[in-house]
Design a protein around this motif. Sequence first.
Motif, PDB file in Angstrom:
ATOM      1  N   PHE A 136      31.068  34.125 -41.457  1.00  0.00           N
ATOM      2  CA  PHE A 136      31.005  35.858 -40.845  1.00  0.00           C
ATOM      3  C   PHE A 136      30.881  36.960 -41.619  1.00  0.00           C
ATOM      4  N   SER A 137      30.451  38.103 -40.959  1.00  0.00           N
ATOM      5  CA  SER A 137      29.726  39.408 -41.990  1.00  0.00           C
ATOM      6  C   SER A 137      31.423  40.265 -41.203  1.00  0.00           C
ATOM      7  N   ALA A 138      30.928  41.493 -42.484  1.00  0.00           N
ATOM      8  CA  ALA A 138      32.555  42.261 -42.629  1.00  0.00           C
ATOM      9  C   ALA A 138      31.970  43.853 -41.560  1.00  0.00           C
ATOM     10  N   ARG A 139      32.725  44.428 -41.136  1.00  0.00           N
ATOM     11  CA  ARG A 139      32.792  45.576 -41.306  1.00  0.00           C
ATOM     12  C   ARG A 139      33.551  46.758 -40.974  1.00  0.00           C
ATOM     13  N   ALA A 140      33.553  47.993 -41.954  1.00  0.00           N
ATOM     14  CA  ALA A 140      34.547  48.780 -42.281  1.00  0.00           C
ATOM     15  C   ALA A 140      34.447  50.125 -41.726  1.00  0.00           C
ATOM     16  N   LEU A 141      34.534  50.823 -41.120  1.00  0.00           N
ATOM     17  CA  LEU A 141      34.678  52.098 -40.759  1.00  0.00           C
ATOM     18  C   LEU A 141      35.757  53.474 -40.862  1.00  0.00           C
ATOM     19  N   VAL A 142      35.044  54.575 -41.626  1.00  0.00           N
ATOM     20  CA  VAL A 142      36.673  55.348 -41.692  1.00  0.00           C
ATOM     21  C   VAL A 142      36.146  56.309 -40.617  1.00  0.00           C
TER      22      VAL A 142
END
Length: 114
Positions: A35-41
């Motif tokens: 998996f890869s991860a992404r997180a945005l505000v």
Amino acid sequence: MSCASYNFNITAGCSFLTYLNVQNSDGSYVNTSGFSARALVISQFSDTGIIYNLNPQLIQPQVSGLIMFSGSAISTQNLPVGSFFYDCELYNGDFSIKVLNGDFNISPSTSFPI
């Protein structure tokens, strides 16, 4: 797996470093292999504009479910002060799952004269 909640509290112009272990509903750690991860505000759930990219890093061993979130003082210095939202997803090709969400609170920094 259920989505966990964590609130970030940072100060504009300061660095931050946070490690979070993502767990399955039975308490075991999520295996993030492949998996890869992404997180945005963002400012609102319906927004497409990004306030800040958390650039989460999956930490070895991947069976630990450990994700690192960090930001440098330079990357946070011009962030707007306020309370915003973020979520973090693990993804692999067309499959993604939300593992974390919460508030991303940014406080103003205090400058001292030199």
